[in-house]
Design a protein around this motif. Structure first.
Motif, PDB file in Angstrom:
ATOM      1  N   MET A  93      -1.376   8.896   5.940  1.00 27.83           N
ATOM      2  CA  MET A  93      -1.372   9.142   7.383  1.00 27.83           C
ATOM      3  C   MET A  93      -1.979   7.958   8.125  1.00 27.83           C
ATOM      4  SD  MET A  93      -2.427  13.092   7.746  1.00 27.83           S
ATOM      5  CE  MET A  93      -2.140  14.152   6.365  1.00 27.83           C
ATOM      6  N   GLY A  94      -3.048   7.401   7.573  1.00 26.22           N
ATOM      7  CA  GLY A  94      -3.647   6.211   8.170  1.00 26.22           C
ATOM      8  C   GLY A  94      -2.700   5.028   8.134  1.00 26.22           C
ATOM      9  N   LEU A  95      -1.978   4.873   7.025  1.00 27.05           N
ATOM     10  CA  LEU A  95      -0.992   3.795   6.930  1.00 27.05           C
ATOM     11  C   LEU A  95       0.144   3.998   7.925  1.00 27.05           C
ATOM     12  CD1 LEU A  95      -0.758   3.205   3.091  1.00 27.05           C
ATOM     13  CD2 LEU A  95      -1.628   1.631   4.810  1.00 27.05           C
ATOM     14  N   ALA A  96       0.553   5.243   8.121  1.00 27.75           N
ATOM     15  CA  ALA A  96       1.617   5.516   9.095  1.00 27.75           C
ATOM     16  C   ALA A  96       1.168   5.127  10.500  1.00 27.75           C
ATOM     17  CB  ALA A  96       2.005   6.991   9.047  1.00 27.75           C
ATOM     18  N   SER A 145      -3.380  15.471  -4.871  1.00 26.45           N
ATOM     19  CA  SER A 145      -2.314  14.659  -4.287  1.00 26.45           C
ATOM     20  C   SER A 145      -2.481  14.543  -2.779  1.00 26.45           C
ATOM     21  CB  SER A 145      -0.957  15.277  -4.631  1.00 26.45           C
ATOM     22  OG  SER A 145       0.080  14.617  -3.962  1.00 26.45           O
ATOM     23  N   THR A 146      -2.843  15.637  -2.149  1.00 29.66           N
ATOM     24  CA  THR A 146      -3.034  15.625  -0.698  1.00 29.66           C
ATOM     25  C   THR A 146      -4.224  14.765  -0.301  1.00 29.66           C
ATOM     26  OG1 THR A 146      -2.073  17.825  -0.514  1.00 29.66           O
ATOM     27  CG2 THR A 146      -3.429  17.073   1.327  1.00 29.66           C
ATOM     28  N   ILE A 147      -5.338  14.910  -1.025  1.00 24.26           N
ATOM     29  CA  ILE A 147      -6.557  14.181  -0.675  1.00 24.26           C
ATOM     30  C   ILE A 147      -6.418  12.690  -0.938  1.00 24.26           C
ATOM     31  CG2 ILE A 147      -8.988  13.843  -1.310  1.00 24.26           C
ATOM     32  CD1 ILE A 147      -9.116  16.885  -1.751  1.00 24.26           C
ATOM     33  N   PHE A 148      -5.922  12.325  -2.115  1.00 25.12           N
ATOM     34  CA  PHE A 148      -5.915  10.918  -2.508  1.00 25.12           C
ATOM     35  C   PHE A 148      -4.646  10.162  -2.149  1.00 25.12           C
ATOM     36  CE2 PHE A 148      -9.069  12.695  -5.496  1.00 25.12           C
ATOM     37  CZ  PHE A 148     -10.138  11.918  -5.100  1.00 25.12           C
ATOM     38  N   LYS A 149      -3.596  10.876  -1.723  1.00 24.25           N
ATOM     39  CA  LYS A 149      -2.352  10.187  -1.406  1.00 24.25           C
ATOM     40  C   LYS A 149      -1.911  10.444   0.029  1.00 24.25           C
ATOM     41  CE  LYS A 149       1.520  11.932  -2.672  1.00 24.25           C
ATOM     42  NZ  LYS A 149       2.318  12.125  -1.489  1.00 24.25           N
ATOM     43  N   SER A 194       0.833  -1.205   0.000  1.00 22.04           N
ATOM     44  CA  SER A 194       0.000   0.000   0.000  1.00 22.04           C
ATOM     45  C   SER A 194       0.866   1.253   0.000  1.00 22.04           C
ATOM     46  CB  SER A 194      -0.929   0.014   1.205  1.00 22.04           C
ATOM     47  OG  SER A 194      -1.831  -1.047   1.150  1.00 22.04           O
ATOM     48  N   ILE A 195       1.905   1.256   0.818  1.00 29.81           N
ATOM     49  CA  ILE A 195       2.806   2.411   0.852  1.00 29.81           C
ATOM     50  C   ILE A 195       3.537   2.549  -0.478  1.00 29.81           C
ATOM     51  CG2 ILE A 195       4.874   3.360   1.972  1.00 29.81           C
ATOM     52  CD1 ILE A 195       3.791   2.222   4.594  1.00 29.81           C
ATOM     53  N   LEU A 196       3.917   1.436  -1.084  1.00 25.46           N
ATOM     54  CA  LEU A 196       4.539   1.477  -2.406  1.00 25.46           C
ATOM     55  C   LEU A 196       3.579   2.073  -3.435  1.00 25.46           C
ATOM     56  CD1 LEU A 196       6.789   0.758  -4.433  1.00 25.46           C
ATOM     57  CD2 LEU A 196       5.771  -1.533  -4.569  1.00 25.46           C
ATOM     58  N   ASN A 197       2.303   1.676  -3.381  1.00 22.78           N
ATOM     59  CA  ASN A 197       1.320   2.220  -4.321  1.00 22.78           C
ATOM     60  C   ASN A 197       1.145   3.720  -4.135  1.00 22.78           C
ATOM     61  OD1 ASN A 197       0.716  -0.154  -5.673  1.00 22.78           O
ATOM     62  ND2 ASN A 197      -0.827  -0.747  -4.186  1.00 22.78           N
ATOM     63  N   PHE A 198       1.075   4.175  -2.889  1.00 20.78           N
ATOM     64  CA  PHE A 198       0.910   5.600  -2.661  1.00 20.78           C
ATOM     65  C   PHE A 198       2.152   6.382  -3.071  1.00 20.78           C
ATOM     66  CE2 PHE A 198      -2.540   4.265   0.287  1.00 20.78           C
ATOM     67  CZ  PHE A 198      -3.557   4.932  -0.368  1.00 20.78           C
TER      68      PHE A 198
END
Length: 107
Positions: free
Chosen positions: A87-90, A78-82, A34-38
């Protein structure tokens, strides 16, 4: 140009975050991918912002308001979709890993 500099800094941090999470053993593969995709999505947005800056530079600044609105719109998307999902992944990474992730950038 400020938008470009901030997006470049954000891109470096995205890939550094992926590198740090990839090297930990406690993090699940789904979170790593997921982090790689973002980070990849962030790279695409960064390329679009560079293309916008190049086109704006080549064609001049006839309609400066529209030129800036496109770059600001890309930055907002970029801010909204990435960045917001990142932040949730972090938070998920911080809850699942026992290792302390480094905050250093190797530039």
């Amino acid at each position: 140009m400020a938008t470009l500099a901030l997006e470049m800094f954000d891109l470096v941090l995205d890939w550094n975050s992926y590198y740090e999470v990839r090297t930990t053993e406690d993090t699940e593969n789904e979170i790593k991918y997921s982090i790689l995709n973002f980070a990849s999505i962030g790279t695409i947005f960064f390329i679009l912002i560079i293309i916008n800056e190049f086109v704006t530079f080549c064609h001049g600044y006839d309609d400066e308001e529209n030129d800036k609105s496109y770059a600001i719109g890309l930055s907002l998307l970029s801010t909204i979709f990435k960045d917001c999902p990142q932040m949730g992944l972090a938070i998920a990474v911080s809850l699942t890993t026992k290792e302390l992730l480094s905050l250093s950038l190797s530039l």
